[in-house]
Design an enzyme around this catalytic site. Structure first.
Site, PDB file in Angstrom:
ATOM      1  N   ASP A  77      -7.469 -10.377  -9.146  1.00 39.72           N
ATOM      2  CA  ASP A  77      -6.591 -10.615 -10.290  1.00 39.72           C
ATOM      3  C   ASP A  77      -6.997  -9.679 -11.420  1.00 39.72           C
ATOM      4  O   ASP A  77      -8.186  -9.622 -11.786  1.00 39.72           O
ATOM      5  CB  ASP A  77      -6.759 -12.083 -10.702  1.00 39.72           C
ATOM      6  CG  ASP A  77      -5.769 -12.536 -11.758  1.00 39.72           C
ATOM      7  OD1 ASP A  77      -5.291 -11.686 -12.526  1.00 39.72           O
ATOM      8  OD2 ASP A  77      -5.494 -13.747 -11.810  1.00 39.72           O
TER       9      ASP A  77
ATOM     10  N   LYS B  44       6.945  -0.956 -13.468  1.00 37.77           N
ATOM     11  CA  LYS B  44       8.235  -1.594 -13.234  1.00 37.77           C
ATOM     12  C   LYS B  44       8.591  -2.482 -14.424  1.00 37.77           C
ATOM     13  O   LYS B  44       7.741  -3.180 -14.975  1.00 37.77           O
ATOM     14  CB  LYS B  44       8.179  -2.452 -11.969  1.00 37.77           C
ATOM     15  CG  LYS B  44       9.490  -3.169 -11.655  1.00 37.77           C
ATOM     16  CD  LYS B  44       9.352  -4.129 -10.488  1.00 37.77           C
ATOM     17  CE  LYS B  44       8.940  -3.423  -9.244  1.00 37.77           C
ATOM     18  NZ  LYS B  44       9.654  -3.821  -8.031  1.00 37.77           N
TER      19      LYS B  44
ATOM     20  N   GLY C 128       0.775  -1.239   0.000  1.00 41.23           N
ATOM     21  CA  GLY C 128       0.000   0.000   0.000  1.00 41.23           C
ATOM     22  C   GLY C 128       0.801   1.282   0.000  1.00 41.23           C
ATOM     23  O   GLY C 128       0.229   2.370   0.082  1.00 41.23           O
TER      24      GLY C 128
ATOM     25  N   ASP D 153      -4.545  -6.346  -5.857  1.00 44.01           N
ATOM     26  CA  ASP D 153      -3.395  -7.230  -5.666  1.00 44.01           C
ATOM     27  C   ASP D 153      -3.910  -8.617  -5.325  1.00 44.01           C
ATOM     28  O   ASP D 153      -4.987  -8.766  -4.739  1.00 44.01           O
ATOM     29  CB  ASP D 153      -2.486  -6.716  -4.546  1.00 44.01           C
ATOM     30  CG  ASP D 153      -1.063  -7.266  -4.656  1.00 44.01           C
ATOM     31  OD1 ASP D 153      -0.890  -8.492  -4.479  1.00 44.01           O
ATOM     32  OD2 ASP D 153      -0.142  -6.490  -4.911  1.00 44.01           O
TER      33      ASP D 153
ATOM     34  N   TRP E 154       2.436   2.874  -2.399  1.00 44.36           N
ATOM     35  CA  TRP E 154       2.159   3.776  -3.521  1.00 44.36           C
ATOM     36  C   TRP E 154       0.779   4.420  -3.369  1.00 44.36           C
ATOM     37  O   TRP E 154       0.577   5.571  -3.759  1.00 44.36           O
ATOM     38  CB  TRP E 154       2.279   3.029  -4.851  1.00 44.36           C
ATOM     39  CG  TRP E 154       3.711   2.845  -5.280  1.00 44.36           C
ATOM     40  CD1 TRP E 154       4.810   2.831  -4.477  1.00 44.36           C
ATOM     41  CD2 TRP E 154       4.177   2.669  -6.617  1.00 44.36           C
ATOM     42  NE1 TRP E 154       5.951   2.637  -5.231  1.00 44.36           N
ATOM     43  CE2 TRP E 154       5.591   2.532  -6.544  1.00 44.36           C
ATOM     44  CE3 TRP E 154       3.564   2.576  -7.854  1.00 44.36           C
ATOM     45  CZ2 TRP E 154       6.385   2.332  -7.673  1.00 44.36           C
ATOM     46  CZ3 TRP E 154       4.349   2.369  -8.990  1.00 44.36           C
ATOM     47  CH2 TRP E 154       5.743   2.255  -8.901  1.00 44.36           C
TER      48      TRP E 154
ATOM     49  N   ASP F 255       3.548  -1.636  -9.906  1.00 45.71           N
ATOM     50  CA  ASP F 255       4.795  -2.073  -9.281  1.00 45.71           C
ATOM     51  C   ASP F 255       4.812  -3.605  -9.202  1.00 45.71           C
ATOM     52  O   ASP F 255       5.467  -4.193  -8.356  1.00 45.71           O
ATOM     53  CB  ASP F 255       4.920  -1.464  -7.876  1.00 45.71           C
ATOM     54  CG  ASP F 255       6.345  -1.557  -7.322  1.00 45.71           C
ATOM     55  OD1 ASP F 255       7.286  -1.623  -8.121  1.00 45.71           O
ATOM     56  OD2 ASP F 255       6.506  -1.575  -6.093  1.00 45.71           O
TER      57      ASP F 255
END
Length: 238
Positions: free
Chosen positions: A126, A190, A92, A110, A94, A150
């Protein structure tokens, strides 16, 4: 999320009936010592990491919060963002950064559970599941103007495998952005090692006005991670 994005494959080895108790005991001792040594190194690194200490002082859930802060300081990716999606949002950090920087609506998803954060709409699910995505998007009043990711697969120690797994997640995040991002919006994800794959870079350049790679100082020197930042969404390629 694909199997690459799902964490954890674990299972104890079955007892080898052909082995003596002494030899099995030796293997157990070796495995225990290796695990103990790895844990010790992790603890030492955490204790000596200035970003870990700053995160505690600033009440951020993870040192990764500073990666987004530094990316924003370099690129302005959060500037003007009012509706934000955070893919792979656990634990959490971000989400916290976005809220502290004035984002009005922030949603996250997530596979892992995320403790509630006031002001954030978080779904455990998902991004490949339309129902989970729909449940997440209920927290926004309109299309997001920023998509963050991320997401990263668990590392295997094999650089090429780790890079391919994370590249697949980055491409998944880009697909999501292409489907949901508002015109003029921004994207940050990322990637590993050499950055976005050539195919992904080609897509990014078609979809956004500017594309760049950023290695924030908070990203550990020994880590292969980079972040790709794309700004000014023009729409999906034909």
């Amino acid at each position: 999320m694909s199997d690459e994005g799902k964490r954890r494959w674990k299972g104890p080895p079955k007892n080898d009936k052909g082995s003596s108790g002494r030899r099995m005991g030796e293997r157990k001792i070796i495995a225990y010592n290796a695990k103990d040594e790895s844990s010790k190194r992790w603890i030492e690194r955490q204790l000596s990491d200035p970003y870990v200490q700053r995160a505690k002082a600033d009440d951020f859930r993870a040192r990764a919060a500073y990666k987004l802060i530094e990316i924003d300081e370099k690129t302005g990716v959060l500037k003007g963002a009012t509706r934000v999606v955070d893919l792979g949002s656990a634990p959490g950090g971000w989400l916290q950064v976005c809220l502290r920087r004035g984002v009005k609506e922030i949603v996250g998803i997530d596979l892992l559970p995320v403790d509630p954060i006031p002001g954030a709409h978080i779904v455990q699910g998902d991004i490949n599941d339309p129902d989970d995505v729909a449940a997440m998007m209920e927290g926004l009043s309109g299309p997001p103007d920023l998509v963050l990711s991320d997401m990263a697969a668990n590392t295997t120690g094999h650089k090429q495998t780790d890079s391919l797994r994370t590249a697949a997640l980055a491409e998944m995040a880009l697909w999501f952005a292409g489907e949901h991002l508002a015109p003029g919006g921004n994207f940050c994800s990322k990637v590993f090692q050499g950055g976005a794959t050539p195919d992904m870079m080609n897509q990014l350049k078609q979809m956004f006005r500017t594309v760049k790679h950023v290695k924030p100082p908070a990203s550990r020197a020994g880590s292969p991670e980079l972040f790709v930042v794309a700004q000014g969404f023009r729409g999906k390629p034909e």
